[in-house]
Every structure is written in C-alpha cells, then in structure tokens.
Design an enzyme around this catalytic site. Structure first.
Site, PDB file in Angstrom:
ATOM      1  N   ARG A  54       0.806  -1.224   0.000  1.00  0.00           N
ATOM      2  CA  ARG A  54       0.000   0.000   0.000  1.00  0.00           C
ATOM      3  C   ARG A  54       0.837   1.271   0.000  1.00  0.00           C
ATOM      4  O   ARG A  54       0.614   2.181  -0.802  1.00  0.00           O
ATOM      5  CB  ARG A  54      -0.907   0.043   1.237  1.00  0.00           C
ATOM      6  CG  ARG A  54      -2.135  -0.785   1.127  1.00  0.00           C
ATOM      7  CD  ARG A  54      -2.445  -1.431   2.453  1.00  0.00           C
ATOM      8  NE  ARG A  54      -1.462  -2.467   2.711  1.00  0.00           N
ATOM      9  CZ  ARG A  54      -1.590  -3.721   2.311  1.00  0.00           C
ATOM     10  NH1 ARG A  54      -2.676  -4.083   1.687  1.00  0.00           N
ATOM     11  NH2 ARG A  54      -0.633  -4.620   2.510  1.00  0.00           N
ATOM     12  N   THR A  55       1.785   1.357   0.934  1.00  0.00           N
ATOM     13  CA  THR A  55       2.511   2.620   1.092  1.00  0.00           C
ATOM     14  C   THR A  55       3.309   2.921  -0.165  1.00  0.00           C
ATOM     15  O   THR A  55       3.277   4.034  -0.695  1.00  0.00           O
ATOM     16  CB  THR A  55       3.428   2.538   2.321  1.00  0.00           C
ATOM     17  OG1 THR A  55       2.679   2.019   3.417  1.00  0.00           O
ATOM     18  CG2 THR A  55       3.981   3.900   2.683  1.00  0.00           C
ATOM     19  N   LYS A  84      26.537  -3.470   0.851  1.00  0.00           N
ATOM     20  CA  LYS A  84      28.018  -3.476   0.988  1.00  0.00           C
ATOM     21  C   LYS A  84      28.447  -2.806   2.276  1.00  0.00           C
ATOM     22  O   LYS A  84      29.634  -2.613   2.511  1.00  0.00           O
ATOM     23  CB  LYS A  84      28.645  -2.738  -0.200  1.00  0.00           C
ATOM     24  CG  LYS A  84      28.250  -3.266  -1.556  1.00  0.00           C
ATOM     25  CD  LYS A  84      28.862  -2.368  -2.640  1.00  0.00           C
ATOM     26  CE  LYS A  84      27.999  -2.377  -3.896  1.00  0.00           C
ATOM     27  NZ  LYS A  84      28.332  -1.256  -4.790  1.00  0.00           N
ATOM     28  N   ARG A 105      11.203   3.971   3.969  1.00  0.00           N
ATOM     29  CA  ARG A 105      10.737   2.935   4.909  1.00  0.00           C
ATOM     30  C   ARG A 105      11.964   2.165   5.374  1.00  0.00           C
ATOM     31  O   ARG A 105      12.800   1.739   4.561  1.00  0.00           O
ATOM     32  CB  ARG A 105       9.743   1.980   4.257  1.00  0.00           C
ATOM     33  CG  ARG A 105       9.478   0.762   5.151  1.00  0.00           C
ATOM     34  CD  ARG A 105       8.288  -0.042   4.750  1.00  0.00           C
ATOM     35  NE  ARG A 105       7.053   0.670   5.022  1.00  0.00           N
ATOM     36  CZ  ARG A 105       5.849   0.104   4.969  1.00  0.00           C
ATOM     37  NH1 ARG A 105       5.725  -1.173   4.665  1.00  0.00           N
ATOM     38  NH2 ARG A 105       4.762   0.811   5.217  1.00  0.00           N
ATOM     39  N   HIS A 133       4.479   5.566  11.709  1.00  0.00           N
ATOM     40  CA  HIS A 133       4.067   5.480  10.296  1.00  0.00           C
ATOM     41  C   HIS A 133       3.079   6.632  10.103  1.00  0.00           C
ATOM     42  O   HIS A 133       1.867   6.439   9.989  1.00  0.00           O
ATOM     43  CB  HIS A 133       3.413   4.116  10.059  1.00  0.00           C
ATOM     44  CG  HIS A 133       3.201   3.750   8.619  1.00  0.00           C
ATOM     45  ND1 HIS A 133       3.379   4.633   7.575  1.00  0.00           N
ATOM     46  CD2 HIS A 133       2.825   2.566   8.056  1.00  0.00           C
ATOM     47  CE1 HIS A 133       3.117   4.011   6.434  1.00  0.00           C
ATOM     48  NE2 HIS A 133       2.776   2.762   6.698  1.00  0.00           N
TER      49      HIS A 133
HETATM   50  N1   CP Z   1      -0.297  -0.205   5.842  1.00  0.00           N
HETATM   51  C1   CP Z   1       0.900  -0.408   5.285  1.00  0.00           C
HETATM   52  O1   CP Z   1       1.910   0.239   5.653  1.00  0.00           O
HETATM   53  O2   CP Z   1       0.925  -1.371   4.330  1.00  0.00           O
HETATM   54  P1   CP Z   1       2.175  -1.787   3.465  1.00  0.00           P
HETATM   55  O3   CP Z   1       3.176  -2.439   4.404  1.00  0.00           O
HETATM   56  O4   CP Z   1       1.667  -2.729   2.416  1.00  0.00           O
HETATM   57  O5   CP Z   1       2.784  -0.541   2.880  1.00  0.00           O
END
Ligand code: CP
Length: 307
Positions: A54-55, A84, A105, A133
């Site tokens: 999703r993100t 590395k 991320r 998040h």
């Molecule tokens: N909700 C969410 O962060 O989903 P993903 O890990 O698929 O990005």
C-alpha cells in the site's frame, strides 16, 4: 496551506489546521486526480528497506499522478549499497542529490529522524521499525473523518499487537490532538501499548483504558482498528503467546454497531476472517476504502511538501 513541512517524521508535527487542509487537498484530488501537475519536472525517490504494498504503490501512484518521476530499487536492503555496508546517512546524502524528496521505509526505529537530520531534501517517513508510520495515521484519520463526519468525540478500540504496531502509535499521537477521544486497548498480555503513548494521551486529556475482552468492547466503539501480530519484530516465543488470541469473524462482527466501522492498516492475516461478500457489501468494513484513501492523502502531502 500554512507553513510547509520540511520533513515528515512523526504525527506530532501536524496541527489541526494542516490536517484539515490536507483533507481538503485529498478531497480535491479524489474529484479530479489530474487537476494538479505541480510536481512536473520533479523526481521522488522510493527508498524502501522493508516490504510494502500500500505505502509504496500509493506513494508511487501519487507522485506520478502529480507529474513527478520516481526512482528506487525493489529492495534497498539487498540492491542498494547498504548491502556493501554503506551507512543510512551516506545513502541519504547521496540519493538526495538525485531527487527532490525521499520516501523512506526502514526497519530501524528512528531511521527517519536520522535521515531528516542530515538530508537537504524532504524526508517522508513511510514507517520506521516499531517507531511511527505518520502518513498511515493521516490516511486513517482521513478515513475516520470521511466515514463518521468528525474527528472529535470518537470512541476507538485498538486491537492486536500494540507494542510493535507503528500505525497504532502514530494514530494515537494524531487522535490525541482532538477532543472527546476515548480509546480502549485490547491486546495480548505480552504486546500491550507503550507507556509513552499512555503518557501522551493523559497529557492531552484523552480517555483510555485496557480491556482483554474484545466481545465486550465491540458494541461500545465507533471504530474497531485491528492490527496484525508483527511476527517479524518479535521472537517466535512471543509470537506463539500472542497470535490467534483476537480476531474478527462472522460471529463477533455482528457485535459492531450499525454505524461503527472496522479498520485495519493491512495486510491482515488470521485476525480478520470474513467472507469476501461481506467485506465488499457491508459498509461497516472500511479497510479497503481506508487503503484507497492513502492515494489521495499522499497526493495532498506530496503537493504540500514538494510542490
Ligand atoms: N499499511 C501499510 O503500511 O501497508 P504496506 O506495508 O503494504 O505498505
């Protein structure tokens, strides 16, 4: 839209005015996704050290919808020079020279703050370990606002892995800014909500409690926010103690109020066990709409930060 965010690392950075401005931006992109190409000529880097559906997809779609180009690698842990031994700081300083903003991320708590500390280009935290998040919290709040019409006087139940779940942490930090918030935490004994979140909610005047009985809680709340037990962040022993303890199935789903909503940041596993027919047709199931809202809110955020 008010003062522009340079970096977006944690939910606490948002104030009410900016939250509602971003909601209005998201509404406008929903109505006309091609209305604003204000990232034309810009490049956004997707630096993902952990898996994502999703993100990542929604940020990529949002950036491209605004006219930007995107760069990235399928798995920054494996295919960037991190493999590395390059430090996060060096990677950020180098990649920042190739783009106008970085969506990051990472599996380590605090990675986004470290990146923001040294980055010349905006850093957007797309999830950092057990930390936060914040763009998920923004789309969650947008979903609550769209579904219930307000962010004030909302009763929420957070269910599942509340110790490792960064989405719950970020949403508590965001909802704690509004009035009349009442939260019930339902978790396995070994994955309870952190003291820092409890302290924050107390300071902000939100009501909260813990309750081990999901069936008792379901009829009492507006939002049931389920979460996955995060196997990747805890030991096998901890996972065995926690998984399977709380789930929504056809039997207890009936306890959710007619005007209540079932949310989940996704992906879900056994903690939601409902037939697809019901997921598609019962308006109380909000988590697919919730995921779709991520596209529009991330368009609004990118336009605000990089436009
Ligand atoms: N909700 C969410 O962060 O989903 P993903 O890990 O698929 O990005």
């Amino acid at each position: 839209m008010g003062e522009r965010l340079k970096h977006f690392v944690e939910s606490q950075q948002l104030d009410e005015k900016l939250i509602y401005n971003l909601f209005r931006g998201a509404d406008s992109f929903r109505q006309n996704p091609r209305s604003n190409l204000n990232l034309d000529g810009k490049t956004v880097a997707m630096l993902f050290y952990e898996p994502s559906t999703r993100t990542r997809f929604s940020f990529e779609s949002a950036a491209m919808g605004l006219g930007a180009k995107i760069i990235g690698t399928e798995d920054a842990k494996k295919f960037s020079s991190t493999a590395k031994g390059e430090s996060l700081e060096d990677t950020i300083m180098v990649v920042g020279g190739y783009c106008d903003g970085i969506v990051l991320r990472h599996d380590q708590n605090g990675a986004a703050a470290r990146a923001a500390e040294i980055s010349d280009v905006p850093i957007i935290n797309a999830g950092d370990g057990k930390g936060q998040h914040p763009t998920q919290a923004l789309l969650d709040a947008y979903t609550i606002y769209r579904e219930l019409g307000s962010l004030n006087n909302i009763k929420l139940a957070f269910v599942g892995d509340l110790a490792s779940g960064r989405t719950v942490r970020s949403l508590c930090y965001l909802m704690g800014k509004f009035s009349g918030i009442d939260i019930t935490f339902v978790s396995p004994e070994n994955l309870r909500i952190g003291q820092d979140i409890q302290d924050y909610l107390r300071r902000n005047g939100a009501q909260f409690r813990e309750d081990a009985n999901l069936e008792r809680v379901l009829p009492q709340v507006d939002i049931v926010y389920m979460t996955r037990i995060q196997r990747e962040r805890i030991s096998a022993e901890e996972y065995d103690r926690a998984h399977g303890k709380y789930a929504i199935d056809e039997n207890n789903f009936r306890l959710i109020r007619r005007d209540g909503r079932l949310m989940h940041p996704l992906p879900h596993l056994e903690e939601i066990d409902l037939p697809v027919e019901l997921v598609k047709n019962d308006k109380r199931v909000a988590y697919i709409r919730q995921a779709h809202n991520g596209l529009f809110i991330r368009m609004a955020l990118l336009a605000h930060m990089l436009g």
